[in-house]
Design an enzyme around this catalytic site. Structure first.
Site, PDB file in Angstrom:
ATOM      1  N   HIS A 159       0.802  -1.235   0.000  1.00 41.49           N
ATOM      2  CA  HIS A 159       0.000   0.000   0.000  1.00 41.49           C
ATOM      3  C   HIS A 159       0.832   1.281   0.000  1.00 41.49           C
ATOM      4  CE1 HIS A 159      -3.567  -2.374   0.639  1.00 41.49           C
ATOM      5  NE2 HIS A 159      -3.209  -2.772   1.846  1.00 41.49           N
ATOM      6  N   HIS A 196      -6.291  -7.758   0.572  1.00 40.64           N
ATOM      7  CA  HIS A 196      -6.469  -6.351   0.201  1.00 40.64           C
ATOM      8  C   HIS A 196      -5.939  -6.090  -1.217  1.00 40.64           C
ATOM      9  CE1 HIS A 196      -6.352  -6.271   4.707  1.00 40.64           C
ATOM     10  NE2 HIS A 196      -7.401  -5.469   4.516  1.00 40.64           N
ATOM     11  N   ASP A 286      -3.554 -12.830   4.940  1.00 41.92           N
ATOM     12  CA  ASP A 286      -4.855 -12.415   5.485  1.00 41.92           C
ATOM     13  C   ASP A 286      -6.012 -12.922   4.629  1.00 41.92           C
ATOM     14  OD1 ASP A 286      -4.157 -10.726   3.411  1.00 41.92           O
ATOM     15  OD2 ASP A 286      -4.294  -8.867   4.588  1.00 41.92           O
TER      16      ASP A 286
END
Ligand code: ZLM
Ligand code: CA
Ligand code: ZN
Length: 399
Positions: A159, A196, A286
């Site tokens: 990110h 994500h 995750d």
């Protein structure tokens, strides 16, 4: 000497730095770098270390970071410290930190009770230089032909942007590693199986025809799931058009839907159309069942099948970490994926050896492969739609 399912031996390099494992995001923060120490202890206890070359390296330098990051942001990361920041009279550093989203709560975060995604932590600068240094060393080993597969479980911070931190990521080691690979390899494929969206990497390479980015992630539409980007219609731009691929999925994805209906058919098409000279796989854990943040239902073997798939493509492969918030699951997964890299996954027993951290694995019955729900909540029509969207985008590539 180790050989693998396909009979071809891989030269595997592995980076681990105990200095990173001791970094602390704060008592209750969901990001726990100690999961990398747990992974390493498990890798060692399964006897996998002798099958790899340990990458010893120096931390990245300021100069290395500036290949992607803005000078002002690099200086902020270098100069800020928990005590410095809390000297409230230092208005300038406070304003700079706010602009770079480091340590300062935004409006949402104020509402969260003053918690930050990207806190100013002890040893922040050293931490950034070390995890980025690991990914750069891994990229150098691949570029020099010293290694077929290089691993840095402390990297994968997808990110981070050129001028700001985001989602627990301060420095984007992935962009830095890909930039380095491009000195040697004409085409680099980036694949992101973190739950994500890999927004920071996509954003930097969306106009670059040499790099294709593919992210599989949770996307809830109007029901915001961080970072809120990564629609199927975002396909890159200019010379990089159709070299960005997004595979947005709802919560609850299981092995069968993820792997057999999406990952394999999509990656088969990506490999044959893009024909990369090197592959970078962000292995965010995750997306596993039982993650504190994720909401997907992948098993360790399902997640690792993505590693296995790309390994079998016989293209230089960089394996990076990323998210993963149930630490025992993360360590089980990355240890098993290390075994996949060296071709030993069928030889390591399911019972977790005594190695000092075994008490962390109580909830999973001290088994590497912990159980996941059998019954799927996923509708076949929904999966077919996602797959058709992805394949339609891929048909535009090289047309
Ligand atoms: N608040 N503490 C994935 C990055 C996900 C933004 C909502 C911060 C958390 C989360 C932090 C204890 C990767 C957002 C969240 C609270 C604004 C996110 C500290 C719990 C805690 O208990 C917590 C002091 C914290 C953070 C939950 N943050 C959950 N989700 C995301 C970022 C990174 O896995 O992809 C790669 C490493 N942030 O949703 C808020 C909007 C900040
Ligand atoms: Ca992803
Ligand atoms: Zn994540």
């Amino acid at each position: 000497s180790p050989s693998c399912g396909d009979g071809r031996k891989r030269n595997v390099c592995y980076y681990y730095d105990s200095g990173i494992a001791n970094v602390d995001y704060g008592a209750e923060h969901v990001m726990v770098p100690r999961r990398v120490a747990m992974t390493h202890a498990l890798v060692a206890s399964y006897g996998l270390l002798p099958h790899m070359t340990r990458l010893r390296t120096t931390p990245a330098t300021e100069h290395d970071l500036r290949a992607f990051h803005d000078d002002g942001y690099v200086r902020l990361l270098r100069d800020i410290s928990p005590d410095g920041y809390y000297r409230r009279h230092d208005n300038n550093i406070r304003a700079r930190a706010r602009a770079c989203r480091v340590g300062v709560p935004d409006e949402d975060e104020e509402a969260d009770g003053g918690h930050y995604d990207n806190p100013v932590i002890d040893g922040l600068w050293d931490y950034c230089l070390r995890y980025a240094g690991g990914s750069l060393a891994a990229a150098r080993a691949l570029a020099a032909g010293r290694s077929d597969i290089a691993i840095n479980w402390s990297g994968g911070m997808h990110h981070a942007c050129s001028g700001k931190a985001s989602g627990f990521c301060y420095v984007n080691d992935i962009v830095l590693a890909i930039q380095h690979l491009l000195d040697t390899f004409a085409r680099v494929l980036y694949v992101d199986i973190d739950v994500h969206h890999g927004d920071g990497v996509e954003e930097h390479f969306k106009g670059d025809e040499r790099v294709m980015t593919v992210s599989f992630h949770r996307y809830d539409g109007d029901q915001y799931f961080f970072p809120g980007t990564g629609k199927a219609g975002d396909v890159g731009e200019g010379k990089g058009k159709y070299r960005t691929l997004n595979v947005p999925m709802k919560a609850g994805m299981d092995d069968a839907s993820y792997l057999h209906s999406l990952f394999v058919p999509i990656m088969d098409t990506v490999m044959s159309r893009f024909q990369p000279d090197a592959v970078v796989l962000q292995c965010g854990a995750d997306s596993l069942y039982g993650d504190r943040l994720g909401g997907f239902n992948l098993s360790v073997s399902g997640h690792a099948a993505c590693v296995s798939y790309l390994r079998s493509c016989n293209v230089p492969l960089l394996l990076l970490g990323g998210g993963g918030y149930t630490v025992n699951h993360v360590a089980s997964c990355w240890c098993y994926e290390t075994a996949v890299a060296v071709g030993k996954e069928e030889e390591i027993p399911d019972d977790i050896p005594h190695h000092g951290y075994e008490h962390y694995y109580r909830d999973q019955g001290y088994k590497l492969h912990y159980p996941v729900p059998k019954k799927s909540s996923i509708k076949k029509e929904d999966i077919d739609k996602i797959k058709q969207d992805a394949l339609a985008n891929l048909r535009m590539l090289n047309e």
